[in-house]
Every structure is written in structure tokens, then in C-alpha cells.
Enzyme design. Structure first.
Site, PDB file in Angstrom:
ATOM      1  N   CYS A  74      -1.060   7.071   1.695  1.00 38.00           N
ATOM      2  CA  CYS A  74      -1.940   8.165   1.239  1.00 38.00           C
ATOM      3  C   CYS A  74      -2.596   9.022   2.311  1.00 38.00           C
ATOM      4  O   CYS A  74      -2.364  10.222   2.377  1.00 38.00           O
ATOM      5  CB  CYS A  74      -3.040   7.611   0.339  1.00 38.00           C
ATOM      6  SG  CYS A  74      -2.425   6.625  -1.011  1.00 38.00           S
ATOM      7  N   HIS A 128      -7.840  12.018   1.273  1.00 39.11           N
ATOM      8  CA  HIS A 128      -8.107  10.599   1.068  1.00 39.11           C
ATOM      9  C   HIS A 128      -9.596  10.386   1.304  1.00 39.11           C
ATOM     10  O   HIS A 128     -10.124  10.785   2.334  1.00 39.11           O
ATOM     11  CB  HIS A 128      -7.277   9.737   2.017  1.00 39.11           C
ATOM     12  CG  HIS A 128      -7.367   8.303   1.653  1.00 39.11           C
ATOM     13  ND1 HIS A 128      -6.621   7.767   0.629  1.00 39.11           N
ATOM     14  CD2 HIS A 128      -8.160   7.332   2.102  1.00 39.11           C
ATOM     15  CE1 HIS A 128      -6.952   6.501   0.490  1.00 39.11           C
ATOM     16  NE2 HIS A 128      -7.879   6.210   1.369  1.00 39.11           N
TER      17      HIS A 128
END
Ligand SMILES: *[C@@H]1O[C@H](CO)[C@@H](O)[C@H](O)[C@H]1NC(C)=O
Ligand SMILES: *[C@@H]1O[C@H](CO)[C@@H](O)[C@H](O)[C@H]1NC(C)=O
Ligand SMILES: *[C@@H]1O[C@H](CO)[C@@H](O)[C@H](O)[C@H]1NC(C)=O
Ligand SMILES: *[C@@H]1O[C@H](CO)[C@@H](O)[C@H](O)[C@H]1NC(C)=O
Ligand SMILES: *[C@@H]1O[C@H](CO)[C@@H](O)[C@H](O)[C@H]1NC(C)=O
Length: 465
Positions: A74, A128
Site C-alpha cells: 500500500c 496511506h
């Protein structure tokens, strides 16, 4: 970071870029980034998964059939996409650093739009969260207002999955009944239950076409899916490290739960797009739909992300540009029905044809320059070879010409790169997600030329020490 309970897995996040001045001819942008979503979608040729709402979006969009994330995890992938810099430029291959403090003061896609007069807003997971975006989702640089996170997101890693024993567990297979969830809701809006599993009867599930670890596999390429192993239901399987394997009945269940999660996500996309239509915004809003990386569902004995294999790096990527990609609308004033109708995934099967599509290899790096062009903004200059001190530049390419001049031939020179770091050349407990200081080896995978089928074949990782 990491694996969500699998029924909740592809989390939906939105960015709204709204043109501040109403006199402005420019379009709004709705940027939808799913979490951990591979190309298991009808519009990518998957015949098992039910994704009618995303397929409907694809029917009005330009669909890139061969789009790749730059690193299959991610934070590095999102930072790369949103700054249009490769992980080898940011050198942030883990979750523990903020690029402005530890790499360069790079401008981001939403920051660029904001500086050009757009009102920008982040809803859910776009950057993120946490250290990787300065505990603020890069506010105030990227966003006009602080980012919104659904309150129920705090239960992401908590024990919320009902087990046969009547207790709650932190399981991998986690079909939940919303009314029994903390706060009686879910981050993705918050409604789902076991019924999504019923779309995928277990007896119709099949294993991955190549479910075993290949004998010739370079061990460094293998990701031992430690995150999956930590789940309580998986621990009870007493799997051996690093190869498992996961028992076949459980493999089928993981696939079933993943596909159910995709259909749940699809329903949320349907709700969102039908709201866009009802607000009359569908004709002046560009919609981008993509994911941060793919996901292995047992292919070559692997699970989760954390690798350079095709299933982990390949992502959906489509652009809906009103009047440009929407062939049914172009040049006409009459409308035949709603463009974005909410489609019930439990209803009769509806099939769609992609509006436009291209086989060209594209990278998530390309999203920033492409979206800038499509929104009438100047496309940032290509980055110089060393760009740590250059705040605004791009390593991706502007792919907007693919939409405007319908692609007639495939560019065979195109290459898409992905990379993944390892702490060791054999699988270790930290192979999936090594800290920066533990990284010893970088693996690269390139997708040169065009794969024959939509599913493609796995690329062979190349190793550089
Ligand atoms: C980084 O960029 C931001 C926004 O472009 C600017 O306000 C800030 O002063 C820069 N910081 C440094 C240390 O250069
Ligand atoms: C990061 O967050 C800190 C603390 O909230 C803040 O002081 C700082 O200005 C932020 N931005 C950067 C680029 O460090
Ligand atoms: C980045 O640097 C700023 C200024 O030194 C500091 O306040 C902030 O905590 C740092 N953020 C991270 C995530 O390291
Ligand atoms: C788990 O597996 C190990 C070795 O494969 C075996 O020694 C052990 O008895 C197993 N435990 C259970 C609870 O099955
Ligand atoms: C988009 O269309 C809506 C409805 O017609 C209108 O209210 C809005 O101002 C338009 N936005 C832009 C940026 O043109």
C-alpha cells in the site's frame, strides 16, 4: 497496511477534486482507489466475479487492460502513484517514512490540483494513513480540508469475526453481519453481511489454475504471506512455514470470500455513481477507478500481495471522461436511460462492453500526468535523472492521447516496471514487508510487450543485488 479481514478487503477511498469557480469549464474529478483489488472484475474478462456497477462504469470509460502498480504494497504504491515517482526515486519501500521528511518535498497529484484552483478532499484511504503521510494524509499540502476517515475504521484489526464457538476472532475469513459490528457499521459504508457469499457458492469455486509453488521458483521471489498466517482461523490450520500449503477446502473459501468482498465493493461503487448521476454531476465529472495493487489468491502457492508476480502488480485502471470516453453520449442531446444506474449484484446478470479499451502497458505513475491533461491543466515536466530537489515533475507518461485519438496500434515498445524488496534470498518472517534498514535485495519485474490473454501470464521476476 496489511490485510483487512477478507470480506472487508477492498476498501474504497475517494478523492473529490471540485472546481472552485462555477464559471470554470473544467470538470470535477472523482478519483476512486480501491485497496488490494486485483483485476477480478467482469470488465477485465473475469467470468466468475459479479461486478456490474464497475462494469457499467467501464462501459462509459477508457479501460487500460494492462496497468501495473510500481510496488505491490500500500504505502509505497500510493506514494508513487500520487507523486508520479518510482519507489526507486522515493526510496521509501516500507511504511515507516514520510516522503517530505525522508525523500524530497514532492508535490502530489491533489496538491497540484489544489494549487490550480481545485477544492480537494480525501475520504477514506487515499494516502496511506499514519507515518507515511505525516499522520495527516498530507494535509494541508494536498487537501483543502482535513481528510475524512470513517470512525469504524478503528476496528480494522480488531476481533470482529464471529466464529463457530460464538466468540469473536481476528480471522481471515470474516463474513460479518453489520448489525453485530461495533458501531453497527463498516468503514466501506457501511453495510454488508453474509449474503455476499451466497453469490459464490463454494461448490462453484475453483482453485487457482496453478495452485502449487513451482519447483523452479527462485526462492527470493516468493512471499510467505505472513500476514495471512497470523489470522486466528489460519493459525488453526497449523501450516508449515514458508510454503504451507493451505488446504484445498480453505483455498476455495479464501477465493469465495475475496470475490464476495469484490461484489460488496462493487455495490458501494454503484451507490456512489448513482448519487453522482442523481446530483446531475455525471456530465461534468471525470471519474478515475483504480487500485493500489493486486492480490494473489493461491496462484503458484502464494497469497496476499508483497511480490512482483502479475497477480500482485496488475491493477484495474479506467477513466470516464464525459463527452470523450462516453460514446453513447457523444454528439447527442438525448439520453437513453441513466448512465450510472445502481445495479443490484443479486439481481439478473447484466453484461456490458467496455467503452474504449487499450492493451498498452501503463503504470500507475501515468495517472498524475494523464489526469492533469484531462482536467485542462499543464502536464508537469518529465523528471530529470536526479530529482530529489525537484518539487514538481513526473516519471509517468501522459496517456490522455489514448482516449482522444482512439488507439489504433499497440505500442510494443512500452514497458511497465514493478519492484519488490527482500531482506534475504530465502523466505523469512519479514520477507513480505522488510523495514528499510533490513532490505538487502531488490527484485524487478518488467512487463515487456503485450500479453496474449486478458489474464496474462505471470511475469518472471528479475533479481538485482
Ligand atoms: C515543501 O513544499 C511546500 C508546498 O509546496 C512548501 O510550502 C514548503 O515550504 C516546502 N518545504 C520545504 C522544506 O522546502
Ligand atoms: C507534519 O506534521 C507535523 C506535526 O503535525 C507538522 O509540524 C509539520 O509541519 C507537517 N509537515 C511536514 C512537511 O513535516
Ligand atoms: C516530519 O518533520 C517534521 C518537522 O521536523 C516533524 O514535525 C514531523 O513529525 C515529521 N513527520 C514524520 C512523519 O516523520
Ligand atoms: C502442527 O504441525 C507440526 C509439524 O508439522 C506437528 O508436530 C504438530 O503436532 C501439529 N500440531 C497440531 C495441533 O496439529
Ligand atoms: C456541474 O453540473 C452541476 C449541475 O448542472 C452544476 O451545479 C455544477 O456547477 C457544475 N460544475 C462545474 C464544475 O461545472
Amino acid at each position: 497496511m496489511g490485510l483487512k479481514r477478507i470480506i472487508l478487503l477492498p476498501l474504497l477511498s475517494l478523492t473529490l477534486l471540485h472546481v472552485a469557480s462555477s464559471k470554470d469549464w473544467r470538470r470535477n474529478v472523482l478519483f476512486i482507489i480501491a485497496d488490494d483489488l486485483r483485476t477480478s472484475l467482469g470488465c477485465y474478462g473475469d467470468s466468475v466475479v459479479k461486478s456490474p456497477n464497475i462494469d457499467q462504469l467501464a462501459s462509459h470509460s477508457h479501460v487500460f487492460l494492462n496497468a501495473f502498480a510500481q510496488q505491490a504494497v500500500c504505502a509505497p504504491s500510493r506514494t508513487s502513484l500520487l507523486t508520479s515517482r518510482r519507489p526507486d526515486t522515493t526510496r521509501l519501500y516500507d511504511f515507516g517514512s514520510y516522503w517530505r521528511n525522508h525523500s524530497g518535498n514532492y508535490s502530489t497529484l491533489p496538491q497540484y490540483f489544489k494549487n490550480q484552483g481545485f477544492y480537494t478532499r480525501s475520504i477514506g484511504k487515499v494516502f496511506h494513513p499514519g507515518i507515511a503521510s505525516n499522520h495527516s494524509d498530507d494535509f494541508p499540502y494536498s487537501w483543502s480540508v482535513p481528510a475524512y476517515h470513517p470512525a469504524s475504521f478503528s476496528f480494522e484489526k480488531k476481533k470482529v469475526c464471529p466464529g463457530a464457538d460464538g466468540q469473536l476472532h481476528a480471522n481471515l475469513l470474516c463474513a460479518v453481519d453489520v448489525s453485530e459490528q461495533p458501531m453497527k457499521t463498516l468503514p466501506d459504508i457501511e453495510s454488508t453481511d453474509e449474503e455476499f457469499l451466497s453469490l459464490y457458492p463454494l461448490e462453484h469455486m475453483t482453485l487457482a489454475p496453478d495452485p502449487d509453488v513451482p519447483k523452479q521458483l527462485p526462492l527470493v521471489a516468493y512471499n510467505p504471506w505472513t500476514d495471512v498466517r497470523k489470522r486466528e482461523d489460519v493459525q488453526r490450520l497449523n501450516l508449515s512455514f514458508p510454503f504451507g500449503p493451505v488446504p484445498k477446502h480453505f483455498q476455495l473459501k479464501i477465493r469465495q470470500h475475496y470475490f464476495a468482498a469484490v461484489s460488496f465493493l462493487d455495490s458501494q461503487v454503484g451507490r456512489l455513481l448513482s448519487a453522482l448521476e442523481q446530483l446531475g454531476l455525471d456530465q461534468n465529472t471525470t471519474v478515475v477507478f483504480t487500485s493500489d495493487h493486486g492480490w494473489s489468491l493461491g496462484e503458484h502457492g502464494e497469497w496476499a500481495k508483497y511480490s512482483n508476480f502479475d497477480v500482485s502488480t496488475r491493477v484495474p485502471l479506467m477513466f470516464y471522461v464525459p463527452g470523450v470516453t462516453d460514446r453513447t453520449r457523444t454528439g447527442t442531446k438525448t439520453r437513453t436511460g441513466a448512465r450510472f444506474e445502481f445495479i443490484d449484484v443479486f439481481g439478473p446478470t447484466q453484461s456490458f462492453t467496455n467503452g474504449q479499451e487499450s492493451q498498452s502497458l501503463v503504470e500507475l505513475l501515468d495517472v498524475f500526468p494523464t489526469l492533469a491533461h484531462l482536467s485542462g491543466l499543464k502536464v508537469p515536466q518529465p523528471c530529470p535523472e536526479v530529482s530529489f530537489r525537484v518539487e514538481l515533475c513526473r516519471e509517468g507518461q501522459n496517456r490522455a492521447n489514448d482516449f482522444i485519438h482512439r488507439e489504433t496500434k499497440v505500442d510494443k515498445e512500452q514497458i511497465a516496471f514493478s519492484q519488490y524488496p527482500r531482506p534475504s534470498d530465502t523466505p523469512q518472517e519479514n520477507s513480505d514487508l522488510p523495514d528499510l534498514r533490513d532490505i538487502r535485495i531488490m527484485g524487478y519485474s518488467s512487463e515487456p510487450g503485450i500479453t496474449d490473454s486478458v489474464c496474462g501470464s505471470d511475469s518472471t521476476p528479475e533479481l538485482f543485488r
